[in-house]
Enzyme design. Structure first.
Site, PDB file in Angstrom:
ATOM      1  N   ARG A  27       0.518  -1.396   0.295  1.00  0.00           N
ATOM      2  CA  ARG A  27       0.224  -0.222  -0.228  1.00  0.00           C
ATOM      3  C   ARG A  27       1.340   1.178  -0.032  1.00  0.00           C
ATOM      4  O   ARG A  27       0.136   2.008  -0.129  1.00  0.00           O
ATOM      5  CB  ARG A  27      -1.022   0.813   1.484  1.00  0.00           C
ATOM      6  CG  ARG A  27      -2.110  -1.302   1.094  1.00  0.00           C
ATOM      7  CD  ARG A  27      -2.468  -1.106   2.511  1.00  0.00           C
ATOM      8  NE  ARG A  27      -3.368  -2.042   2.353  1.00  0.00           N
ATOM      9  CZ  ARG A  27      -5.209  -1.693   1.877  1.00  0.00           C
ATOM     10  NH1 ARG A  27      -5.377  -0.730   2.149  1.00  0.00           N
ATOM     11  NH2 ARG A  27      -6.335  -2.449   1.933  1.00  0.00           N
ATOM     12  N   TRP A  75       2.069   6.757   5.898  1.00  0.00           N
ATOM     13  CA  TRP A  75       1.397   7.492   4.728  1.00  0.00           C
ATOM     14  C   TRP A  75       1.328   8.607   5.087  1.00  0.00           C
ATOM     15  O   TRP A  75       0.303   9.140   5.344  1.00  0.00           O
ATOM     16  CB  TRP A  75       0.959   6.818   3.445  1.00  0.00           C
ATOM     17  CG  TRP A  75       1.468   7.647   2.999  1.00  0.00           C
ATOM     18  CD1 TRP A  75       1.154   8.872   1.978  1.00  0.00           C
ATOM     19  CD2 TRP A  75       1.777   6.795   1.081  1.00  0.00           C
ATOM     20  NE1 TRP A  75       1.847   9.208   0.963  1.00  0.00           N
ATOM     21  CE2 TRP A  75       1.342   8.143   0.050  1.00  0.00           C
ATOM     22  CE3 TRP A  75       1.409   5.292   0.308  1.00  0.00           C
ATOM     23  CZ2 TRP A  75       1.702   8.109  -1.701  1.00  0.00           C
ATOM     24  CZ3 TRP A  75       2.094   4.798  -1.080  1.00  0.00           C
ATOM     25  CH2 TRP A  75       1.851   6.459  -1.235  1.00  0.00           C
TER      26      TRP A  75
END
Ligand code: F6R
Length: 602
Positions: A27, A75
């Site tokens: 991801r 992230w």
């Protein structure tokens, strides 16, 4: 995009967390961390960059006996990818991991700061752990303190919290971001998707929005707004690849469906009520810039072509676009007042990277728009804006294109803002339109079923023309590219007004025209171009909010007040049409012949 793993039980926790986080690597992330409480011993490790760095840091540590543990890959959204901003976040005696965004974090942070709480990170997440400790310090039992904390949070979250004051308990809450609980006897796992716990947990419960609770002694106590509730577990599949596809047939299909969500991620913290905020660009970045040149390949080139319309129209700045492999050998004239923008999903495309190096040698300032942090193109550029699409696995790019285009739209407003070339009213109405895009990207069952049905009529013929005008011309190019990549049928994208200058000679009933007919931009013009084709018996598939009587097939989109919102909705239609045609032809949708995801050769 962020990932969460949690475990409570007797097994070695470090390995469970690291292995689980590894499964979420695809991801994308830029830092990682774990926290483990065994009895009264608390251990925490964080590292920026790859999980390998975290493995290295923890190599001499092994957990022993029963304990509770949480892990996270981050992230960056609020604050840069640093160790301080990495999760788990520490209060005085508790740790938290979180996916999503706490929309009211600023207000909560100010409230806590006014009460003397020091914040270590720039994240929204840290407010959760301080709120929990505040309520606990005021005398609440740990679960009561957690419940009160959750009641204060606005926005999207999947969160796990552990604390020294409850060393046998993991607290959890979910709203808007995915999280599930896995079971194997008395051992309990948490994860933000099922891949980390496949092969470990045998049964699973997918948490619903608004649910929260705690796990203790192998028992999950689940609550929602009506109080404690019962729940039923499902058997967990043991097949990792199908789990990564989250029930979709192909990664490409999953990525098309993800677009609505990732678009929100792309805008998060950047699209504000009255202006666009791009922390990635230092003040004065555009001071010496009078023109923009964008260089890219393939799908990324199509987002660049779209952006050229936006830069000139919205920001009133000259913008031209080049295919990287052409640019490299044309001996271009470059002037130092030009900003050189590269766009790349992978950040490793050889032609784009070399074009960037050339521009740098000529002394140009550079900016990259990319989906992969620390990729070669990002490292080589003076500044980078990440698209936050999450890793794209399907070779045919979908969500990367959508987010690139969104970043470029934001950037065009940003330039207009800093150069004073956009009015406050236009800025406001563009921002308003941006906020409508996640909705326009939602794939409804009706739309997908309709495209599935229609696709059977488009498996033959001597070619496709995707036609559009203005920003819908690059979208036509992109629609045609998607179709040819995965169906192996010949397709071209063309400016609708150009058809009569040659290609119309091809028109007959076996020429399929996919007409992009937005209502908000040059509708009457494109309508007459399509009429010209229809008069020559071309088969017309019209995509429009407005019924079109000459269409052989018609796909109705929503009426919208902004061309970009129509653009994104039509983009989804073309992607799904390509997908369904490819499926019917029996092709490998995710790995089309002759293509690679990252083109690192010239
Ligand atoms: C098409 C596609 C390619 C890439 C091109 C550039 O679906 O993905 O056309 O867009 O190879 O790749 P990046 O964006 O990684 O530079």
């Amino acid at each position: 995009m962020c990932g969460i793993v949690g475990y409570i039980g007797p097994k070695e926790k470090k390995e469970i967390l690291l292995d689980g986080l590894q499964e979420l690597e695809y991801r994308g992330y830029d830092s990682a961390g774990i926290a483990i409480i065994e009895g009264s011993n608390l251990h925490q490790f964080k590292a920026i960059g790859k999980l390998e760095n975290l493995r290295e840091k923890t190599k001499n540590y092994h957990s022993e006996g029963f304990g509770i543990s949480i892990g996270h890959t981050r992230w960056a959204t609020h604050g840069k990818p640093t160790e301080l901003n990495a999760h788990p976040h520490l209060g005085q005696y508790s740790y938290v991991v979180h996916n999503g965004i706490i929309e009211n974090y600023q207000a909560l942070k100010e409230e806590l700061q006014s009460e003397g709480v020091d914040f270590l990170s720039q994240t929204d997440t840290e407010t959760i752990v301080h709120l929990f400790e505040k309520y606990h310090n005021e005398g609440m039992e740990p679960f009561e303190a957690f419940k009160t904390t959750v009641s204060r949070l606005e926005g999207a979250y999947a969160t796990l919290l552990i604390s020294e004051v409850a060393p046998d308990t993991i607290f959890f809450a979910k709203n808007g971001s995915p999280m599930l609980i896995g079971f194997d006897g008395n051992e309990v796992y948490f994860a933000s998707s099922d891949t980390p716990i496949i092969g470990k947990a045998k049964e699973v419960y997918y948490l619903e929005d608004g649910e929260y609770g705690y796990v203790q002694a192998g028992e999950v106590h689940l609550f929602d707004k009506n109080g404690e509730k019962s729940f039923s577990k499902q058997t967990l599949s043991a097949d990792k690849i199908s789990a990564q596809k989250d029930g979709y047939r192909f990664f490409m299909e999953k990525e098309i469906y993800e677009q609505s969500y990732v678009m929100t991620e792309t805008m998060m913290g950047r699209v504000l009520d009255e202006h666009i905020k791009l922390d990635e660009l230092e003040e004065g970045f555009f001071d010496t810039i009078n023109a923009i040149k964008i260089c890219a390949c393939g799908t990324s080139y199509h987002s660049a072509l779209t952006a050229a319309y936006l830069f000139e129209r919205l920001a009133k700045i000259r913008c031209d676009v080049e295919i990287a492999s052409e640019f490299r050998y044309k001996e271009p004239l470059l002037t130092k007042d030009t900003l050189f923008i590269t766009i790349s999903q992978s950040g490793e495309t050889a032609d784009t990277l070399e074009a960037l190096k050339m521009a740098k040698r000529a002394g140009l300032k550079s900016l990259s728009i990319c989906n992969v942090d620390n990729s070669s193109i990002v490292r080589e550029s003076d500044a980078a804006i990440l698209t936050r699409a999450g890793i794209e696995k399907g070779v045919a790019s979908t969500k990367a294109f959508a987010t690139q285009t969104m970043v470029l739209w934001m950037l065009s407003l940003y330039v207009g803002q800093v150069k004073g070339t956009i009015t406050t009213e236009t800025l406001r109405s563009e921002i308003d339109a941006m906020r409508h895009t996640p909705k326009a990207l939602v794939v409804t069952d009706t739309l997908h079923a309709r495209l599935h049905r229609l696709s059977k009529r488009y498996l033959h013929g001597h070619g496709f023309f995707f036609i559009g005008r203005d920003i819908f011309f690059p979208l036509a190019l992109e629609g045609a590219l998607k179709l040819k990549e995965i169906s192996y049928l010949h397709a071209e994208g063309y400016p609708a007004g150009e058809m009569k200058h040659g290609p119309i000679a091809l028109a007959d009933s076996e020429l399929f025209t996919i007409a992009l007919m937005p209502k908000t931009l040059h509708y009457e013009k494109i309508k007459s171009n399509v009429e010209e084709l229809s008069a020559r018996d071309a088969t017309i598939c019209a995509i429009s909010p407005e019924p079109f009587e000459l269409a052989d097939d018609f796909i109705q989109t929503q009426h919208s007040s902004h061309p970009m919102v129509e653009f994104f909705e039509m983009m989804v239609v073309t992607q799904l049409l390509a997908l369904e045609i490819s499926v019917r032809l029996g092709n490998d949708v995710d790995m089309p012949r002759n293509l690679a995801k990252s083109v690192t050769v010239e």
